[in-house]
Motif scaffolding. Structure first.
Motif, PDB file in Angstrom:
ATOM      1  N   TYR C 185       0.498  -1.116   0.107  1.00 43.25           N
ATOM      2  CA  TYR C 185       0.102   0.046  -0.091  1.00 43.25           C
ATOM      3  C   TYR C 185       0.831   1.052  -0.007  1.00 43.25           C
ATOM      4  O   TYR C 185       0.560   2.264   0.634  1.00 43.25           O
ATOM      5  N   ARG C 186       1.995   1.216  -0.723  1.00 41.15           N
ATOM      6  CA  ARG C 186       2.694   2.353  -0.839  1.00 41.15           C
ATOM      7  C   ARG C 186       2.206   3.680  -1.088  1.00 41.15           C
ATOM      8  O   ARG C 186       1.431   4.006  -1.852  1.00 41.15           O
ATOM      9  N   HIS C 187       2.487   4.594  -0.327  1.00 38.34           N
ATOM     10  CA  HIS C 187       1.752   6.084  -0.590  1.00 38.34           C
ATOM     11  C   HIS C 187       0.483   5.887  -0.183  1.00 38.34           C
ATOM     12  O   HIS C 187      -0.201   7.034  -0.935  1.00 38.34           O
ATOM     13  N   ARG C 188       0.166   5.042   0.300  1.00 39.11           N
ATOM     14  CA  ARG C 188      -1.513   4.871   0.798  1.00 39.11           C
ATOM     15  C   ARG C 188      -1.899   4.692   2.079  1.00 39.11           C
ATOM     16  O   ARG C 188      -3.085   5.006   2.631  1.00 39.11           O
ATOM     17  N   VAL C 189      -0.893   4.635   2.847  1.00 42.77           N
ATOM     18  CA  VAL C 189      -1.108   4.249   4.249  1.00 42.77           C
ATOM     19  C   VAL C 189      -0.464   5.768   4.962  1.00 42.77           C
ATOM     20  O   VAL C 189       0.710   6.170   5.003  1.00 42.77           O
ATOM     21  N   ILE C 190      -1.509   6.595   5.464  1.00 42.50           N
ATOM     22  CA  ILE C 190      -1.257   7.575   6.310  1.00 42.50           C
ATOM     23  C   ILE C 190      -1.203   7.371   7.632  1.00 42.50           C
ATOM     24  O   ILE C 190      -2.153   7.024   8.238  1.00 42.50           O
ATOM     25  N   ASN C 191      -0.017   7.842   8.534  1.00 39.10           N
ATOM     26  CA  ASN C 191       0.118   7.933   9.867  1.00 39.10           C
ATOM     27  C   ASN C 191       0.373   9.190  10.754  1.00 39.10           C
ATOM     28  O   ASN C 191       0.634  10.276   9.795  1.00 39.10           O
ATOM     29  N   ILE C 192      -0.125   9.352  11.747  1.00 40.52           N
ATOM     30  CA  ILE C 192       0.189  10.412  12.490  1.00 40.52           C
ATOM     31  C   ILE C 192       1.162  10.181  13.814  1.00 40.52           C
ATOM     32  O   ILE C 192       0.815   8.943  14.441  1.00 40.52           O
ATOM     33  N   HIS C 193       2.372  10.627  13.741  1.00 38.47           N
ATOM     34  CA  HIS C 193       3.372  10.221  14.829  1.00 38.47           C
ATOM     35  C   HIS C 193       3.223  11.506  15.835  1.00 38.47           C
ATOM     36  O   HIS C 193       3.277  12.469  15.215  1.00 38.47           O
ATOM     37  N   HIS C 194       3.132  11.388  17.066  1.00 40.95           N
ATOM     38  CA  HIS C 194       2.957  12.137  18.107  1.00 40.95           C
ATOM     39  C   HIS C 194       4.194  12.908  18.451  1.00 40.95           C
ATOM     40  O   HIS C 194       4.664  13.197  19.791  1.00 40.95           O
ATOM     41  N   HIS C 222       2.577  11.520   8.042  1.00 41.15           N
ATOM     42  CA  HIS C 222       3.568  11.132   6.948  1.00 41.15           C
ATOM     43  C   HIS C 222       3.027   9.741   6.293  1.00 41.15           C
ATOM     44  O   HIS C 222       2.365   8.978   7.046  1.00 41.15           O
ATOM     45  N   TYR C 223       3.710   9.385   5.061  1.00 40.64           N
ATOM     46  CA  TYR C 223       3.230   8.239   4.534  1.00 40.64           C
ATOM     47  C   TYR C 223       3.992   7.142   5.382  1.00 40.64           C
ATOM     48  O   TYR C 223       5.258   7.319   5.549  1.00 40.64           O
ATOM     49  N   VAL C 224       3.425   6.034   5.487  1.00 36.70           N
ATOM     50  CA  VAL C 224       4.009   5.009   6.301  1.00 36.70           C
ATOM     51  C   VAL C 224       5.196   4.111   5.474  1.00 36.70           C
ATOM     52  O   VAL C 224       4.863   3.794   4.099  1.00 36.70           O
ATOM     53  N   THR C 225       6.322   3.857   5.841  1.00 44.26           N
ATOM     54  CA  THR C 225       7.423   3.053   4.815  1.00 44.26           C
ATOM     55  C   THR C 225       7.798   2.066   5.793  1.00 44.26           C
ATOM     56  O   THR C 225       7.673   2.040   7.002  1.00 44.26           O
ATOM     57  N   GLY C 265      -3.445  16.696   6.901  1.00 52.43           N
ATOM     58  CA  GLY C 265      -2.570  15.719   6.014  1.00 52.43           C
ATOM     59  C   GLY C 265      -3.766  14.947   5.080  1.00 52.43           C
ATOM     60  O   GLY C 265      -3.345  14.689   3.741  1.00 52.43           O
ATOM     61  N   LEU C 266      -4.646  14.357   5.806  1.00 54.51           N
ATOM     62  CA  LEU C 266      -5.723  13.514   4.977  1.00 54.51           C
ATOM     63  C   LEU C 266      -6.370  14.191   4.074  1.00 54.51           C
ATOM     64  O   LEU C 266      -6.621  13.724   2.609  1.00 54.51           O
ATOM     65  N   ARG C 267      -6.832  15.613   4.417  1.00 53.04           N
ATOM     66  CA  ARG C 267      -7.587  16.072   3.048  1.00 53.04           C
ATOM     67  C   ARG C 267      -6.535  16.793   2.064  1.00 53.04           C
ATOM     68  O   ARG C 267      -7.311  16.317   1.104  1.00 53.04           O
ATOM     69  N   TYR C 268      -5.452  17.100   2.187  1.00 52.24           N
ATOM     70  CA  TYR C 268      -4.510  17.020   1.121  1.00 52.24           C
ATOM     71  C   TYR C 268      -4.488  15.883   0.366  1.00 52.24           C
ATOM     72  O   TYR C 268      -4.498  15.872  -1.143  1.00 52.24           O
ATOM     73  N   HIS C 269      -4.320  14.767   0.865  1.00 49.69           N
ATOM     74  CA  HIS C 269      -4.151  13.703   0.302  1.00 49.69           C
ATOM     75  C   HIS C 269      -5.437  13.347  -0.501  1.00 49.69           C
ATOM     76  O   HIS C 269      -5.285  12.863  -1.660  1.00 49.69           O
ATOM     77  N   LEU C 270      -6.434  13.134   0.162  1.00 58.19           N
ATOM     78  CA  LEU C 270      -7.819  13.080  -0.689  1.00 58.19           C
ATOM     79  C   LEU C 270      -8.083  13.948  -1.873  1.00 58.19           C
ATOM     80  O   LEU C 270      -8.713  13.563  -2.591  1.00 58.19           O
ATOM     81  N   GLU C 271      -7.450  15.055  -1.652  1.00 60.38           N
ATOM     82  CA  GLU C 271      -7.571  16.041  -2.789  1.00 60.38           C
ATOM     83  C   GLU C 271      -6.622  16.096  -3.944  1.00 60.38           C
ATOM     84  O   GLU C 271      -6.501  16.948  -4.702  1.00 60.38           O
ATOM     85  N   ASP C 272      -5.953  15.289  -3.795  1.00 58.46           N
ATOM     86  CA  ASP C 272      -4.791  14.854  -4.788  1.00 58.46           C
ATOM     87  C   ASP C 272      -3.780  16.007  -4.620  1.00 58.46           C
ATOM     88  O   ASP C 272      -3.223  16.298  -5.756  1.00 58.46           O
ATOM     89  N   VAL C 274      -0.974  15.997  -2.659  1.00 58.54           N
ATOM     90  CA  VAL C 274       0.284  15.395  -2.251  1.00 58.54           C
ATOM     91  C   VAL C 274       1.111  14.505  -3.284  1.00 58.54           C
ATOM     92  O   VAL C 274       0.407  13.861  -3.807  1.00 58.54           O
ATOM     93  N   LEU C 275       1.954  15.075  -3.725  1.00 61.17           N
ATOM     94  CA  LEU C 275       2.832  14.481  -4.884  1.00 61.17           C
ATOM     95  C   LEU C 275       4.326  13.970  -4.104  1.00 61.17           C
ATOM     96  O   LEU C 275       5.060  14.711  -3.655  1.00 61.17           O
ATOM     97  N   VAL C 276       4.475  12.639  -4.166  1.00 64.32           N
ATOM     98  CA  VAL C 276       5.669  12.011  -3.459  1.00 64.32           C
ATOM     99  C   VAL C 276       6.729  12.057  -4.611  1.00 64.32           C
ATOM    100  O   VAL C 276       6.688  11.533  -5.917  1.00 64.32           O
TER     101      VAL C 276
END
Lengths: 286, 286, 286, 286
Positions: C185-194, C222-225, C265-272, C274-276
């Protein structure tokens, strides 16, 4: 888990000896001070103080404390109170149809972040009933017809009094509180205004902001007074906007600031951190 | 215009009675408290206190205060000092070629914003001489050759000691302070590091930030210790960056944060608002 | 009310003529551009572009657009896609017991702020079921036993695939995602790190922050790697803390930043937006 | 080190084909675009665009560019200009006695951060002469007597015109610019107002802020118009204050925001990033 504390909140004319008197009083009772804050308003010659005292260390009830402290209070001409932190204040929330502030407060309360009892939600529409009732909070729908608002506000007053609410939170409640209720619940009605006051008083502040072309928008949490959006300010914050943000984007972005500022302001109020003097506040934030 | 005050700064093991003892001491001498701050570190069981007392109200010298307070200090096992606000601390600034922090501090001092005496600037290049001398501050150029740094640092040490400097400010000084000087001037050497520590320790933090793709960059003002960029933090702040900012843009944007954070940190230090405990600080900001 | 748009997102080696080719393509089809963003990474010689085009003005389907644009894309060696804004992405949320991020996202979605379909919540505990089900979102409780995690992650994988999720949001999900799922799920898993990465990677970042004595705490979306807490950063923010804030206060204050940063971050992702590229992102925020 | 670029700045009625026409024009001349920004004001149906084009890639002079672009400009009814980035704008600074903004701008200019020529400082007092002259900038002291200001402003006008100043920066200049000069130098006079406009218009904004008890104070950089403190806003920012800050503390804290906001606004102006439309600005910040 939170320690039981007594919160002693004082404001009085400034003079030498206040701190000595209070700290000696506490010392004689073996009071262990967890948090202490002072402020002297040099211009007004007025003194403000808040103590959070470990209740266990004192080994007396809050009533005994109240009796024994009275003579010091009199000597220094204090406006003052002492509260047991376990006597959780009763809060009524008021809303219309927008749910962001309401949801935010209820969620914080539900997860134990806000030390209060939410005794009811009063709304002038049915829209939010199901969300509120999920939290098992009583929902009172009291419509406020344009042509005749007084009977509605009398019902609201009765509802507040029945619930013995200590604080009333206008969580984006889209009605102007009548003057007599502002007076009756002085320094107990907390409003969130969706602008950085004193800019953009009144209706549609985001649209006013878009017209003026400001580069930051904000929100203001304040006590409600008869003078519209002019009561003592508890907390404010802002967020950056750009030319690409139309008024409706500001409405969306502003919600995040509104709920943060209202929750912070409410928290300060519930923890007895806000001391009002004239039309200004002293806020002893942690 | 600024009132002459005595600043009493205390840290000691926490126990009941400290505030009572101190405030009674002040009360007996008619001391009018202008600002008072307390903090209890619950975990460490350690107590911190700072008082700013109207010197006129006391009607004693700072020396007398010092003598008379000594017995209380001993009783509570205090680390403490009291200072006359009119005894302006002596400050040495150190720099290399970059002038933004240096100019910022000198300008604040020149306009009366910083209550200190700047007794000299030490730099390892000639680049900043003319700017410094406009302010009528002595400029000491002490080059630090790569292959043999120790003699240079001995000159620096002599220069600091001759000037009887109370504080040494590394205003983007691009040399690592030797361990023995860190020890000698413990909690008196203030550095600005151009990252939000503990991120990006060491060289070229903005380039590290650009590589990592962070969305905020920052600066950290801290006391210098032998452990590189790991000393007690006094102040930090950040600024937003975007993908459009290359490392050199970050360098430019970062300067604004560096000078703000360093000036704020220095101000706190000069006003005796920073209390170090272990590797952390208590900062009683106004 | 929101206009139907086509979002054309492109990244390719930089050279002269890209914008001309794309804008002529749009012009020939009468495409009215609502929002356009460009970025050239000078160092990497790479070009990034995002267009939001009024779908009505084009009068073709997204499929036709895709076919017709293919030759330009090939000519310039583009990584690209075009999406109909009305094809709402499917999102799976994952959580443990903490509800602040989950509640925040669900509430935004419920009130129409997030343009997506939430197709399910996967949690390793039952704690949040009732809250999730109030929103009529399917709740999948998949415990992850310490001694044998693989079968659990296979169930999770099946659950994600059944739901045909476009994005997976780790809303304070307290498990480390296995490497093969990070890849899948590369560039599709979004995490929040505290924490404000790269500071305080790994467990208990607020406690690390309290020990280090930082003056600001933060959160990172961030995207999870496969590399823990080291994936491409989408968004970050910070909040000020003081010596009076113990680690548990930071936990509380941090929640407000975590939920804000994750939602943004999620909003940016959903609205396309974010370009990695490599391990960094270009974020075309509005 | 900075690349020579041509900056093409356009605003015109919105319609299909503008970007295509412009980018084809650039493509035909092999123009390599370093930075491109667009904005469509949907409500006003107005389009804004700024391009930064590598001058070397074009291989024509700015005059040739200007001639050749004219027909496109006419077709789309554009307000537009193109500038060579090496034609550094001429700037006049104006001040009274306060030096923080002046020093900040001169220092940035001196260290190469601001791409302009500072052709003079006009002040109504002698106080800042020595500081200005250190930078080798001509200092014109033109007192403005209360009872008869017009002759002074005529001298100021002559001074501005002699210096052929492109921009006039009121760096805490404590005089109101007469209406005819506002008109004559429309969108070229930049002011810093020491409040978060539209709050606290006019004199002593920090004292107004202290009276109102706001929790944030700010500064606003705007173009001067005949309507006091009501011109198009370029940039704003704020800083947090507390009850412990009296008006004079706000004055001190505010300076940091004033100089930052003015420098940022000036930079945007000098880099042709500010497009005025009606009483609002589009700011294409990097």
């Amino acid at each position: 888990m939170r320690k039981k504390t007594f919160r002693l909140v004082i404001s009085c004319p400034d003079r030498v000896g206040i701190v000595a008197a209070v700290s000696q009083f506490l010392n004689e009772r073996q009071g262990s001070i967890i948090e202490a804050s002072h402020h002297t308003d040099i211009e007004q010659k007025w003194f403000f103080m808040r103590h959070d005292i470990d209740a266990e260390s004192l080994n007396i009830t809050v009533e005994t404390f109240r009796e024994e402290f009275a003579s010091i209070a009199e000597e220094f001409n204090m406006r003052w109170y002492v509260k047991d932190s376990e006597d959780r204040p009763k809060v009524i929330l008021m809303a219309t149809k927008e749910s962001h502030c309401l949801n935010d407060i209820m969620h914080r309360w539900h997860t134990g972040e806000l030390n209060c009892e939410i005794v009811g939600v009063i709304a002038n529409h049915e829209a939010l009933r199901s969300m509120v009732e999920w939290y098992k909070i009583p929902y009172h729908c009291i419509p406020v017809p344009k042509e005749n608002k007084m009977p509605a506000f009398q019902k609201i007053e009765a509802c507040i009094d029945d619930a013995q609410a200590d604080a009333i939170v206008l969580a984006r409640y889209m009605q102007i509180f009548p003057e007599y209720l502002c007076e009756k619940y002085r320094h107990r009605v907390i409003n969130i205004h969706h602008s950085f006051l004193p800019s953009f008083i009144g209706a549609k502040p985001y649209h006013q902001a878009a017209v003026r072309g400001v580069k930051l928008i904000g929100a203001t949490c304040h006590y409600v007074t008869a003078d519209l959006d002019a009561g003592p300010i508890i907390e404010q914050d802002v967020i950056r906007v750009r030319h690409s943000h139309a008024a409706e984007d500001m409405v969306r972005l502003g919600k995040d600031i509104e709920k943060l500022v209202l929750s912070r302001g409410l928290r300060y109020h519930l923890e007895d951190r806000v001391l009002v003097h004239g039309n200004k506040t002293v806020v002893f934030a942690e």
